[in-house]
Design a protein around this motif. Structure first.
Motif, PDB file in Angstrom:
ATOM      1  N   ARG A 136      10.523 -25.944 -27.234  1.00 45.08           N
ATOM      2  CA  ARG A 136      10.937 -27.147 -27.953  1.00 45.08           C
ATOM      3  C   ARG A 136       9.743 -28.019 -28.331  1.00 45.08           C
ATOM      4  O   ARG A 136       9.910 -29.202 -28.649  1.00 45.08           O
ATOM      5  CB  ARG A 136      11.909 -27.964 -27.095  1.00 45.08           C
ATOM      6  CG  ARG A 136      13.229 -27.271 -26.827  1.00 45.08           C
ATOM      7  CD  ARG A 136      14.005 -27.042 -28.105  1.00 45.08           C
ATOM      8  NE  ARG A 136      15.343 -26.529 -27.853  1.00 45.08           N
ATOM      9  CZ  ARG A 136      16.238 -26.308 -28.795  1.00 45.08           C
ATOM     10  NH1 ARG A 136      15.923 -26.544 -30.059  1.00 45.08           N
ATOM     11  NH2 ARG A 136      17.423 -25.830 -28.500  1.00 45.08           N
ATOM     12  N   GLU A 138       7.717 -28.012 -31.018  1.00 44.32           N
ATOM     13  CA  GLU A 138       7.753 -28.527 -32.388  1.00 44.32           C
ATOM     14  C   GLU A 138       8.883 -29.540 -32.554  1.00 44.32           C
ATOM     15  O   GLU A 138       8.730 -30.542 -33.270  1.00 44.32           O
ATOM     16  CB  GLU A 138       7.907 -27.401 -33.410  1.00 44.32           C
ATOM     17  CG  GLU A 138       7.874 -27.913 -34.849  1.00 44.32           C
ATOM     18  CD  GLU A 138       7.564 -26.838 -35.871  1.00 44.32           C
ATOM     19  OE1 GLU A 138       7.320 -27.184 -37.049  1.00 44.32           O
ATOM     20  OE2 GLU A 138       7.555 -25.645 -35.503  1.00 44.32           O
ATOM     21  N   PHE A 139      10.021 -29.293 -31.896  1.00 43.64           N
ATOM     22  CA  PHE A 139      11.121 -30.261 -31.927  1.00 43.64           C
ATOM     23  C   PHE A 139      10.649 -31.623 -31.418  1.00 43.64           C
ATOM     24  O   PHE A 139      10.966 -32.659 -32.003  1.00 43.64           O
ATOM     25  CB  PHE A 139      12.278 -29.738 -31.071  1.00 43.64           C
ATOM     26  CG  PHE A 139      13.364 -30.749 -30.817  1.00 43.64           C
ATOM     27  CD1 PHE A 139      14.315 -31.023 -31.785  1.00 43.64           C
ATOM     28  CD2 PHE A 139      13.417 -31.439 -29.607  1.00 43.64           C
ATOM     29  CE1 PHE A 139      15.315 -31.966 -31.554  1.00 43.64           C
ATOM     30  CE2 PHE A 139      14.415 -32.376 -29.370  1.00 43.64           C
ATOM     31  CZ  PHE A 139      15.362 -32.640 -30.334  1.00 43.64           C
ATOM     32  N   TRP A 140       9.877 -31.626 -30.315  1.00 44.44           N
ATOM     33  CA  TRP A 140       9.373 -32.884 -29.757  1.00 44.44           C
ATOM     34  C   TRP A 140       8.485 -33.597 -30.782  1.00 44.44           C
ATOM     35  O   TRP A 140       8.603 -34.805 -30.992  1.00 44.44           O
ATOM     36  CB  TRP A 140       8.581 -32.621 -28.470  1.00 44.44           C
ATOM     37  CG  TRP A 140       8.010 -33.877 -27.888  1.00 44.44           C
ATOM     38  CD1 TRP A 140       8.636 -34.770 -27.074  1.00 44.44           C
ATOM     39  CD2 TRP A 140       6.698 -34.400 -28.110  1.00 44.44           C
ATOM     40  NE1 TRP A 140       7.803 -35.828 -26.775  1.00 44.44           N
ATOM     41  CE2 TRP A 140       6.598 -35.623 -27.403  1.00 44.44           C
ATOM     42  CE3 TRP A 140       5.599 -33.962 -28.847  1.00 44.44           C
ATOM     43  CZ2 TRP A 140       5.450 -36.400 -27.399  1.00 44.44           C
ATOM     44  CZ3 TRP A 140       4.444 -34.732 -28.843  1.00 44.44           C
ATOM     45  CH2 TRP A 140       4.380 -35.932 -28.125  1.00 44.44           C
ATOM     46  N   PHE A 141       7.587 -32.853 -31.435  1.00 47.27           N
ATOM     47  CA  PHE A 141       6.716 -33.458 -32.442  1.00 47.27           C
ATOM     48  C   PHE A 141       7.542 -34.043 -33.588  1.00 47.27           C
ATOM     49  O   PHE A 141       7.228 -35.136 -34.089  1.00 47.27           O
ATOM     50  CB  PHE A 141       5.725 -32.424 -32.983  1.00 47.27           C
ATOM     51  CG  PHE A 141       4.432 -32.352 -32.215  1.00 47.27           C
ATOM     52  CD1 PHE A 141       3.468 -33.334 -32.366  1.00 47.27           C
ATOM     53  CD2 PHE A 141       4.184 -31.316 -31.338  1.00 47.27           C
ATOM     54  CE1 PHE A 141       2.276 -33.280 -31.670  1.00 47.27           C
ATOM     55  CE2 PHE A 141       2.994 -31.248 -30.625  1.00 47.27           C
ATOM     56  CZ  PHE A 141       2.040 -32.230 -30.789  1.00 47.27           C
ATOM     57  N   GLN A 142       8.590 -33.340 -34.020  1.00 45.28           N
ATOM     58  CA  GLN A 142       9.453 -33.851 -35.089  1.00 45.28           C
ATOM     59  C   GLN A 142      10.104 -35.173 -34.688  1.00 45.28           C
ATOM     60  O   GLN A 142      10.098 -36.146 -35.455  1.00 45.28           O
ATOM     61  CB  GLN A 142      10.541 -32.827 -35.416  1.00 45.28           C
ATOM     62  CG  GLN A 142      10.071 -31.602 -36.157  1.00 45.28           C
ATOM     63  CD  GLN A 142      11.210 -30.612 -36.355  1.00 45.28           C
ATOM     64  OE1 GLN A 142      11.961 -30.311 -35.416  1.00 45.28           O
ATOM     65  NE2 GLN A 142      11.348 -30.086 -37.560  1.00 45.28           N
ATOM     66  N   MET A 143      10.674 -35.207 -33.498  1.00 45.21           N
ATOM     67  CA  MET A 143      11.400 -36.390 -33.034  1.00 45.21           C
ATOM     68  C   MET A 143      10.471 -37.595 -32.862  1.00 45.21           C
ATOM     69  O   MET A 143      10.799 -38.712 -33.289  1.00 45.21           O
ATOM     70  CB  MET A 143      12.100 -36.076 -31.712  1.00 45.21           C
ATOM     71  CG  MET A 143      13.230 -35.069 -31.832  1.00 45.21           C
ATOM     72  SD  MET A 143      14.684 -35.731 -32.686  1.00 45.21           S
ATOM     73  CE  MET A 143      15.371 -36.782 -31.405  1.00 45.21           C
ATOM     74  N   SER A 145       7.443 -38.055 -34.139  1.00 40.45           N
ATOM     75  CA  SER A 145       6.879 -38.452 -35.429  1.00 40.45           C
ATOM     76  C   SER A 145       7.860 -39.334 -36.183  1.00 40.45           C
ATOM     77  O   SER A 145       7.476 -40.349 -36.785  1.00 40.45           O
ATOM     78  CB  SER A 145       6.551 -37.207 -36.248  1.00 40.45           C
ATOM     79  OG  SER A 145       6.193 -37.554 -37.570  1.00 40.45           O
ATOM     80  N   ALA A 146       9.143 -38.990 -36.121  1.00 37.58           N
ATOM     81  CA  ALA A 146      10.164 -39.765 -36.827  1.00 37.58           C
ATOM     82  C   ALA A 146      10.259 -41.182 -36.279  1.00 37.58           C
ATOM     83  O   ALA A 146      10.308 -42.153 -37.031  1.00 37.58           O
ATOM     84  CB  ALA A 146      11.510 -39.068 -36.733  1.00 37.58           C
ATOM     85  N   LEU A 241       0.397 -28.663 -34.740  1.00 33.24           N
ATOM     86  CA  LEU A 241       1.595 -29.486 -34.866  1.00 33.24           C
ATOM     87  C   LEU A 241       1.253 -30.968 -34.940  1.00 33.24           C
ATOM     88  O   LEU A 241       1.908 -31.726 -35.662  1.00 33.24           O
ATOM     89  CB  LEU A 241       2.545 -29.216 -33.696  1.00 33.24           C
ATOM     90  CG  LEU A 241       3.157 -27.805 -33.662  1.00 33.24           C
ATOM     91  CD1 LEU A 241       3.915 -27.585 -32.355  1.00 33.24           C
ATOM     92  CD2 LEU A 241       4.077 -27.595 -34.862  1.00 33.24           C
ATOM     93  N   LYS A 244       0.239 -31.613 -38.406  1.00 35.04           N
ATOM     94  CA  LYS A 244       1.383 -31.491 -39.315  1.00 35.04           C
ATOM     95  C   LYS A 244       2.273 -32.734 -39.264  1.00 35.04           C
ATOM     96  O   LYS A 244       2.690 -33.254 -40.308  1.00 35.04           O
ATOM     97  CB  LYS A 244       2.188 -30.244 -38.949  1.00 35.04           C
ATOM     98  CG  LYS A 244       3.453 -30.050 -39.790  1.00 35.04           C
ATOM     99  CD  LYS A 244       4.197 -28.785 -39.382  1.00 35.04           C
ATOM    100  CE  LYS A 244       5.484 -28.618 -40.183  1.00 35.04           C
ATOM    101  NZ  LYS A 244       6.229 -27.372 -39.779  1.00 35.04           N
ATOM    102  N   TYR A 245       2.569 -33.204 -38.052  1.00 35.84           N
ATOM    103  CA  TYR A 245       3.557 -34.285 -37.905  1.00 35.84           C
ATOM    104  C   TYR A 245       2.943 -35.677 -37.756  1.00 35.84           C
ATOM    105  O   TYR A 245       3.589 -36.675 -38.088  1.00 35.84           O
ATOM    106  CB  TYR A 245       4.468 -33.996 -36.709  1.00 35.84           C
ATOM    107  CG  TYR A 245       5.399 -32.844 -36.967  1.00 35.84           C
ATOM    108  CD1 TYR A 245       6.527 -32.997 -37.767  1.00 35.84           C
ATOM    109  CD2 TYR A 245       5.132 -31.579 -36.445  1.00 35.84           C
ATOM    110  CE1 TYR A 245       7.377 -31.934 -38.022  1.00 35.84           C
ATOM    111  CE2 TYR A 245       5.983 -30.504 -36.699  1.00 35.84           C
ATOM    112  CZ  TYR A 245       7.099 -30.694 -37.493  1.00 35.84           C
ATOM    113  OH  TYR A 245       7.949 -29.643 -37.760  1.00 35.84           O
TER     114      TYR A 245
END
Length: 320
Positions: A136, A138-143, A145-146, A241, A244-245
């Motif tokens: 998870r 990349e999921f953590w980086f997405q969350m 970053s948001a 990552l 990216k984020y």
């Protein structure tokens, strides 16, 4: 890497030390707001909600203007106007609440296997922590970053009231909390460390959502952040990552922090707090800055004096 998990922590150099005068507690309230979601998380209609949030800000500002008249002997309080504004705030708040997906950020993290999702605010720092399965990452980086690049401080005024209740529960309704607050004011009558992290009641009651937004914009910058990932992760993948984020996360120039120095103490200071509870005693000394060579010896000395069943004060004052 012995278990397929990782722990993540990021920390900002921001806390009660950086709270503006008259806005004590804002760093801690902001920590609460960081769990309220983003433009995409925590709401069903972001555009409609944005208009309602603006209306609420305007209504609360007008209400505060009227409430402030109560403390001004030269201005007359308009009770009918206060009642009308309060009713309108309740109406708009109900409309906004209907659009909110409660705790969606927490729910998404939990479904992804998050453990220990939490945050804390101190005098100098605010930190956010979680543990997740390694797959998870990349999921953590997405969350994260948001919520760092697109936070929405929805339900600000109701959450501010939650913090006020937290203060009542932990500080105002306990001997320990009241004595600790009194001790801080004796230790640091000039330095901001004398101000409680949770803030003063009258400051909290007048905080506005824009105060939190301004504070976030000023201090939640990459220039003021440290991030650590530990566990079953690869350095190259973390770097990829992160770029990216977080690569587009804009850096703000941090303001100079004017901190009032503490004058030399001229003697012992004491305070007595009257409270209907069993006795509570606290003693404290200002010692050395963080990282000073004497810090560790003083940590050991503090445990010899108090804090353990075998400590000197515990043996003589409590047990005997």
């Amino acid at each position: 890497p012995s278990t397929p998990t990782f722990a993540a922590l990021y920390q900002f150099g921001v806390g009660s030390l950086t709270d503006p005068k008259g806005r004590s507690g804002i760093a801690h309230v902001l920590e609460h707001m960081m769990f309220k979601g983003t433009g995409q998380i925590g709401v069903t209609d972001a555009e409609k909600e944005a208009g309602l949030i603006e209306q609420l800000d305007s209504l609360w500002s007008r209400l505060y203007d009227e409430l402030d008249r109560q403390d001004d002997p030269f201005r007359e309080t308009d009770t009918e106007k206060i009642a009308a504004l309060t009713a309108e705030i309740e109406k708009i708040s109900a409309e906004q609440k209907a659009l909110v997906v409660k705790n969606e950020y927490d729910e998404l993290m939990t479904r992804a296997g998050a453990v220990g999702l939490n945050a804390s605010t101190g005098s100098d720092t605010t930190r956010y922590i979680v543990q997740l399965p390694a797959n998870r990452l990349e999921f953590w980086f997405q969350m994260e970053s948001a919520r760092l690049k697109d936070p929405v401080f929805r339900e600000f005024y109701s959450e501010r009231d939650v913090v006020i209740e937290e203060r009542r529960l932990r500080t105002e309704n306990t001997a320990r909390g009241r004595v600790y607050e009194a001790m801080l004011s004796l230790l640091f009558p000039a330095h901001p460390y004398g101000v409680p992290v949770i803030g003063w009641p009258l400051d909290l009651q007048r905080l506005m959502r824009q105060d939190a937004m301004d504070y976030f914009t000023t201090y939640y910058s990459p220039a003021n952040c440290v991030l650590a990932l530990v566990g079953d992760v690869k350095t190259a993948e973390v770097r990829r990552l992160a770029e990216k984020y977080f690569g587009s996360w804009e850096q703000q120039r941090l303001p100079r922090l004017p901190v009032t120095g503490e004058p030399e103490q001229q003697g012992e200071r004491r305070a007595v707090v009257e409270f209907d509870a069993e006795p509570e005693l606290r003693m404290a000394w200002r010692t050395v800055p963080e990282g000073h060579p004497d810090q560790y010896a003083l940590d050991v000395l503090s445990m010899i004096l108090g804090g353990l069943y075998s400590s000197r004060f515990d043996e003589s004052i409590v047990q005997e």
